[in-house]
Design an enzyme around this catalytic site. Structure first.
Site, PDB file in Angstrom:
ATOM      1  N   MET A  58       0.841  -1.200   0.000  1.00  0.00           N
ATOM      2  CA  MET A  58       0.000   0.000   0.000  1.00  0.00           C
ATOM      3  C   MET A  58       0.877   1.251   0.000  1.00  0.00           C
ATOM      4  SD  MET A  58      -3.546  -0.748   2.005  1.00  0.00           S
ATOM      5  CE  MET A  58      -2.950  -0.564   3.672  1.00  0.00           C
TER       6      MET A  58
ATOM      7  N   HIS B 273       9.205   1.025   3.120  1.00  0.00           N
ATOM      8  CA  HIS B 273      10.339   1.061   4.030  1.00  0.00           C
ATOM      9  C   HIS B 273      11.251  -0.118   3.708  1.00  0.00           C
ATOM     10  CE1 HIS B 273       8.132  -2.100   6.095  1.00  0.00           C
ATOM     11  NE2 HIS B 273       7.113  -1.285   6.310  1.00  0.00           N
TER      12      HIS B 273
ATOM     13  N   GLY C  18      11.625  -2.925   5.055  1.00  0.00           N
ATOM     14  CA  GLY C  18      10.953  -4.224   5.067  1.00  0.00           C
ATOM     15  C   GLY C  18      10.362  -4.568   3.713  1.00  0.00           C
ATOM     16  N   HIS C  19       9.714  -3.585   3.088  1.00  0.00           N
ATOM     17  CA  HIS C  19       9.181  -3.800   1.736  1.00  0.00           C
ATOM     18  C   HIS C  19      10.307  -4.110   0.746  1.00  0.00           C
ATOM     19  CE1 HIS C  19       5.823  -1.079   3.254  1.00  0.00           C
ATOM     20  NE2 HIS C  19       5.175  -2.164   2.867  1.00  0.00           N
TER      21      HIS C  19
ATOM     22  N   GLY D  90       4.968 -10.135   4.139  1.00  0.00           N
ATOM     23  CA  GLY D  90       5.732 -10.117   5.381  1.00  0.00           C
ATOM     24  C   GLY D  90       5.009 -10.826   6.509  1.00  0.00           C
TER      25      GLY D  90
ATOM     26  N   ASP E 192       2.307  -9.291   9.364  1.00  0.00           N
ATOM     27  CA  ASP E 192       0.875  -9.542   9.221  1.00  0.00           C
ATOM     28  C   ASP E 192       0.673 -11.053   9.050  1.00  0.00           C
ATOM     29  OD1 ASP E 192      -0.266  -6.695   8.996  1.00  0.00           O
ATOM     30  OD2 ASP E 192       1.345  -6.683   7.521  1.00  0.00           O
TER      31      ASP E 192
ATOM     32  N   GLN F   4      -2.798 -12.297   8.208  1.00  0.00           N
ATOM     33  CA  GLN F   4      -3.073 -12.003   6.801  1.00  0.00           C
ATOM     34  C   GLN F   4      -2.381 -13.014   5.888  1.00  0.00           C
ATOM     35  OE1 GLN F   4      -2.963  -7.879   4.885  1.00  0.00           O
ATOM     36  NE2 GLN F   4      -0.983  -8.694   4.276  1.00  0.00           N
TER      37      GLN F   4
ATOM     38  N   SER G 212       4.549   1.128   7.729  1.00  0.00           N
ATOM     39  CA  SER G 212       4.290   2.441   7.137  1.00  0.00           C
ATOM     40  C   SER G 212       3.650   3.377   8.155  1.00  0.00           C
ATOM     41  CB  SER G 212       3.380   2.290   5.915  1.00  0.00           C
ATOM     42  OG  SER G 212       3.984   1.459   4.947  1.00  0.00           O
TER      43      SER G 212
END
Length: 285
Positions: A30, A34, A36-37, A148, A151, A154, A187
């Protein structure tokens, strides 16, 4: 790096790539990217010929319209970061491109995975997640898709989604990336006040203590420990902490050598809601 906003152009380009026998890795985001992405992108680059990152703030997964409005949008900076890690293609559609007028989230039967933890506090959230991920998979037809473990609920639901829809994509969970002080990268961290940012590492500190305690305690004792710790913290408010089985996300009644468990947490730092989790199961081996 190519940037597309239209579904049909994206699909056409990807079809050309797949006709050449190239594998496709998708990293759905989204935005407000950062490290992590970017780690997900790097991992996808190792496994696939072409890596696509989608950037779309999905309205159907927000329960709070104010949270949707305030969600950080930093597209120009995001594209620079993706260029730096050699992303091949970015898909940045508008809401109108992804949803018809008045379109609602599709309803899925996630076999109860969506009723635990986050599902108890964010009604219909996972139907919104499932709806947009299904759409993204249909558009990008990835070989592999990367999510990741921050989540984790998810992640399990996305795996169930693929099972339900029979989409031919391999779901890969990736390790949580943390700041130097332990705070899980998110985020939402950019919206924390200075005071709350200084307090936020307490979440991971408490999780690591809970992990140690799991050696000699029951899940309910670990849950009480975490609750007590937050009750004594002046700056953070615990929404929930739950010890749950990884496979079905049901509350764990005991630690077992045959069942993997995690500690899941959600807490408020001011108005900002932060989530995290930690593996507990290896301590009972």
């Amino acid at each position: 790096m190519k940037v597309f906003t239209a579904r049909d152009l994206t699909q056409s380009h990807i079809l050309d790539l797949k006709n050449k026998g190239l594998s496709i890795g998708l990293v759905p985001t989204m935005g407000a990217l950062h490290q992590g992405h970017l780690a997900l992108v790097k991992q996808a680059k190792q496994h696939n010929d072409i890596v696509i990152v989608s950037i779309f703030v999905n309205p159907t997964q927000f329960n709070n319209s104010s949270d949707l409005e305030k969600y950080p949008r930093t597209l120009e900076d995001d594209l620079k970061k993706l260029q730096s890690v050699n992303c091949d293609l970015v898909f940045t559609p508008t809401t109108e491109e992804m949803y018809d007028a008045n379109e609602k989230a599709e309803i899925f039967d996630f076999d109860g995975l969506d009723k635990e933890m986050e599902g108890k506090f964010r009604d219909n959230h996972f139907n919104g997640v499932g709806t947009i991920v299904k759409k993204l998979f249909n558009i990008t037809t990835p070989t592999n898709a990367y999510f990741g473990e921050k989540d984790f609920q998810q992640l399990q639901i996305i795996k169930k989604l693929v099972e339900i829809t029979q989409q031919p994509v391999n779901i890969i969970g990736c390790t949580i990336h943390r700041e130097a002080d332990g705070l899980a990268m998110s985020s939402r961290n950019t919206r924390l006040s200075k005071e709350h940012r200084e307090s936020a590492p307490f979440i991971y500190e408490t999780l690591t203590q809970a992990k140690k305690l799991a050696n000699t305690s029951t899940p309910s004792e670990v849950e009480k420990y975490v609750s007590d710790k937050f009750n004594n913290h002046h700056n953070l408010v615990l929404e929930y902490f739950s010890v749950a089985n990884e496979n079905d996300l049901k509350t764990a009644t005991s630690f077992s050598n045959t069942q993997k468990q995690r500690g899941f947490i959600a807490a408020f730092a001011g108005e900002i809601r932060l989530i995290d989790n930690i593996a507990l199961y290896e301590l009972s081996n």
